[in-house]
Design a protein around this motif. Sequence first.
Motif, PDB file in Angstrom:
ATOM      1  N   UNK A 185      28.426 -23.737  18.073  1.00 48.35           N
ATOM      2  CA  UNK A 185      29.536 -23.208  18.857  1.00 48.35           C
ATOM      3  C   UNK A 185      29.642 -21.691  18.709  1.00 48.35           C
ATOM      4  N   UNK A 186      29.206 -21.166  17.581  1.00 49.06           N
ATOM      5  CA  UNK A 186      29.277 -19.724  17.387  1.00 49.06           C
ATOM      6  C   UNK A 186      28.080 -18.985  17.978  1.00 49.06           C
ATOM      7  N   UNK A 187      26.943 -19.662  18.104  1.00 49.34           N
ATOM      8  CA  UNK A 187      25.739 -19.026  18.652  1.00 49.34           C
ATOM      9  C   UNK A 187      25.963 -18.481  20.063  1.00 49.34           C
ATOM     10  N   UNK A 188      26.755 -19.168  20.856  1.00 48.56           N
ATOM     11  CA  UNK A 188      27.032 -18.711  22.226  1.00 48.56           C
ATOM     12  C   UNK A 188      27.783 -17.385  22.193  1.00 48.56           C
ATOM     13  N   UNK A 189      28.784 -17.293  21.333  1.00 47.08           N
ATOM     14  CA  UNK A 189      29.572 -16.065  21.217  1.00 47.08           C
ATOM     15  C   UNK A 189      28.729 -14.947  20.634  1.00 47.08           C
ATOM     16  N   UNK A 190      27.990 -15.245  19.576  1.00 47.62           N
ATOM     17  CA  UNK A 190      27.148 -14.219  18.940  1.00 47.62           C
ATOM     18  C   UNK A 190      26.098 -13.690  19.910  1.00 47.62           C
ATOM     19  N   UNK A 191      25.583 -14.562  20.776  1.00 50.10           N
ATOM     20  CA  UNK A 191      24.585 -14.144  21.759  1.00 50.10           C
ATOM     21  C   UNK A 191      25.143 -13.189  22.796  1.00 50.10           C
ATOM     22  N   UNK A 192      26.447 -13.246  23.027  1.00 49.34           N
ATOM     23  CA  UNK A 192      27.084 -12.375  24.021  1.00 49.34           C
ATOM     24  C   UNK A 192      27.588 -11.067  23.411  1.00 49.34           C
ATOM     25  N   UNK A 193      27.587 -10.977  22.090  1.00 46.14           N
ATOM     26  CA  UNK A 193      28.111  -9.790  21.416  1.00 46.14           C
ATOM     27  C   UNK A 193      27.081  -8.665  21.340  1.00 46.14           C
ATOM     28  N   UNK A 194      27.591  -7.433  21.275  1.00 40.54           N
ATOM     29  CA  UNK A 194      26.764  -6.240  21.104  1.00 40.54           C
ATOM     30  C   UNK A 194      26.933  -5.713  19.690  1.00 40.54           C
ATOM     31  N   UNK A 195      25.896  -5.042  19.193  1.00 44.10           N
ATOM     32  CA  UNK A 195      25.915  -4.359  17.892  1.00 44.10           C
ATOM     33  C   UNK A 195      26.413  -5.275  16.768  1.00 44.10           C
ATOM     34  N   UNK A 196      25.808  -6.433  16.652  1.00 40.93           N
ATOM     35  CA  UNK A 196      26.229  -7.416  15.647  1.00 40.93           C
ATOM     36  C   UNK A 196      25.666  -7.039  14.279  1.00 40.93           C
ATOM     37  N   UNK A 197      26.540  -7.085  13.292  1.00 45.65           N
ATOM     38  CA  UNK A 197      26.091  -6.923  11.906  1.00 45.65           C
ATOM     39  C   UNK A 197      26.740  -8.030  11.092  1.00 45.65           C
ATOM     40  N   UNK A 198      25.993  -8.542  10.148  1.00 41.53           N
ATOM     41  CA  UNK A 198      26.456  -9.679   9.348  1.00 41.53           C
ATOM     42  C   UNK A 198      26.758  -9.228   7.926  1.00 41.53           C
ATOM     43  N   UNK A 199      27.826  -9.797   7.375  1.00 44.94           N
ATOM     44  CA  UNK A 199      28.125  -9.617   5.957  1.00 44.94           C
ATOM     45  C   UNK A 199      28.836 -10.861   5.457  1.00 44.94           C
ATOM     46  N   UNK A 200      28.964 -10.989   4.168  1.00 43.42           N
ATOM     47  CA  UNK A 200      29.626 -12.149   3.570  1.00 43.42           C
ATOM     48  C   UNK A 200      30.896 -11.667   2.884  1.00 43.42           C
ATOM     49  N   UNK A 201      32.009 -12.297   3.219  1.00 45.61           N
ATOM     50  CA  UNK A 201      33.293 -11.983   2.600  1.00 45.61           C
ATOM     51  C   UNK A 201      33.871 -13.261   2.011  1.00 45.61           C
ATOM     52  N   UNK A 202      34.131 -13.254   0.737  1.00 43.73           N
ATOM     53  CA  UNK A 202      34.709 -14.428   0.046  1.00 43.73           C
ATOM     54  C   UNK A 202      33.893 -15.692   0.290  1.00 43.73           C
ATOM     55  N   UNK A 203      32.587 -15.546   0.412  1.00 43.79           N
ATOM     56  CA  UNK A 203      31.715 -16.689   0.606  1.00 43.79           C
ATOM     57  C   UNK A 203      31.557 -17.147   2.050  1.00 43.79           C
ATOM     58  N   UNK A 204      32.198 -16.463   3.001  1.00 46.68           N
ATOM     59  CA  UNK A 204      32.112 -16.839   4.408  1.00 46.68           C
ATOM     60  C   UNK A 204      31.286 -15.807   5.174  1.00 46.68           C
ATOM     61  N   UNK A 205      30.323 -16.255   6.000  1.00 44.08           N
ATOM     62  CA  UNK A 205      29.584 -15.307   6.827  1.00 44.08           C
ATOM     63  C   UNK A 205      30.496 -14.738   7.912  1.00 44.08           C
ATOM     64  N   UNK A 206      30.491 -13.409   8.038  1.00 40.45           N
ATOM     65  CA  UNK A 206      31.292 -12.717   9.040  1.00 40.45           C
ATOM     66  C   UNK A 206      30.346 -11.868   9.877  1.00 40.45           C
ATOM     67  N   UNK A 207      30.455 -11.992  11.184  1.00 38.08           N
ATOM     68  CA  UNK A 207      29.628 -11.234  12.117  1.00 38.08           C
ATOM     69  C   UNK A 207      30.544 -10.281  12.867  1.00 38.08           C
ATOM     70  N   UNK A 208      30.290  -8.990  12.741  1.00 43.56           N
ATOM     71  CA  UNK A 208      31.119  -7.987  13.397  1.00 43.56           C
ATOM     72  C   UNK A 208      30.325  -7.330  14.517  1.00 43.56           C
ATOM     73  N   UNK A 209      31.004  -7.063  15.605  1.00 47.08           N
ATOM     74  CA  UNK A 209      30.375  -6.420  16.746  1.00 47.08           C
ATOM     75  C   UNK A 209      31.395  -6.208  17.834  1.00 47.08           C
ATOM     76  N   UNK A 210      30.936  -6.207  19.078  1.00 50.72           N
ATOM     77  CA  UNK A 210      31.865  -6.049  20.189  1.00 50.72           C
ATOM     78  C   UNK A 210      31.535  -7.060  21.278  1.00 50.72           C
TER      79      UNK A 210
END
Length: 65
Positions: A17-42
Amino acid sequence: MENENRPIVIEGAMKSELDVILGAMDRVRERVLCGYPVFEGSLGGSPVAVVRNKGGLINAAVATK
Protein backbone atom coordinates in the motif's frame (compact mmCIF):
# COMPACT_ATOMS: atom_id res chain seq x y z
CA MET A 1 0.52 30.28 8.17
CA GLU A 2 2.98 29.00 10.74
CA ASN A 3 2.81 25.28 9.77
CA GLU A 4 3.19 25.66 5.99
CA ASN A 5 6.40 23.61 5.81
CA ARG A 6 5.34 20.81 8.15
CA PRO A 7 4.95 17.54 6.27
CA ILE A 8 1.76 15.63 5.70
CA VAL A 9 2.16 12.27 7.47
CA ILE A 10 0.92 9.16 5.66
CA GLU A 11 0.98 5.93 7.57
CA GLY A 12 0.54 2.34 6.50
CA ALA A 13 1.35 -1.18 7.62
CA MET A 14 1.73 -2.98 4.30
CA LYS A 15 4.60 -2.42 1.89
CA SER A 16 2.25 -2.88 -1.08
CA GLU A 17 0.00 0.00 0.00
CA LEU A 18 2.93 2.34 0.58
CA ASP A 19 4.77 1.47 -2.65
CA VAL A 20 2.15 3.33 -4.70
CA ILE A 21 2.64 6.52 -2.68
CA LEU A 22 6.43 6.20 -2.59
CA GLY A 23 6.46 5.73 -6.37
CA ALA A 24 4.64 9.04 -6.83
CA MET A 25 6.92 10.99 -4.47
CA ASP A 26 9.90 13.14 -5.47
CA ARG A 27 13.27 13.40 -3.70
CA VAL A 28 12.63 10.45 -1.38
CA ARG A 29 15.09 9.79 1.41
CA GLU A 30 14.76 7.02 3.96
CA ARG A 31 15.68 7.01 7.63
CA VAL A 32 14.69 5.05 10.72
CA LEU A 33 13.08 6.77 13.69
CA CYS A 34 12.28 4.79 16.85
CA GLY A 35 12.54 1.58 14.85
CA TYR A 36 10.08 2.67 12.13
CA PRO A 37 11.12 3.30 8.51
CA VAL A 38 10.28 6.88 7.51
CA PHE A 39 10.40 8.08 3.91
CA GLU A 40 10.58 11.84 3.43
CA GLY A 41 10.03 13.65 0.17
CA SER A 42 7.40 15.63 -1.67
CA LEU A 43 4.11 14.80 -3.32
CA GLY A 44 2.49 17.36 -5.58
CA GLY A 45 4.91 19.98 -4.26
CA SER A 46 3.96 19.42 -0.61
CA PRO A 47 6.35 17.91 1.94
CA VAL A 48 5.34 14.37 2.90
CA ALA A 49 6.56 11.84 5.47
CA VAL A 50 5.51 8.23 4.92
CA VAL A 51 5.78 5.92 7.93
CA ARG A 52 5.57 2.16 7.74
CA ASN A 53 4.19 0.86 11.01
CA LYS A 54 3.66 -2.68 12.22
CA GLY A 55 -0.15 -2.65 12.02
CA GLY A 56 -2.74 -2.14 14.73
CA LEU A 57 -3.98 0.94 16.54
CA ILE A 58 -1.26 1.01 19.16
CA ASN A 59 1.55 0.75 16.59
CA ALA A 60 -0.12 3.48 14.53
CA ALA A 61 -0.18 5.78 17.55
CA VAL A 62 3.45 5.03 18.45
CA ALA A 63 4.67 5.57 14.88
CA THR A 64 3.21 9.09 14.72
CA LYS A 65 4.32 10.25 18.16
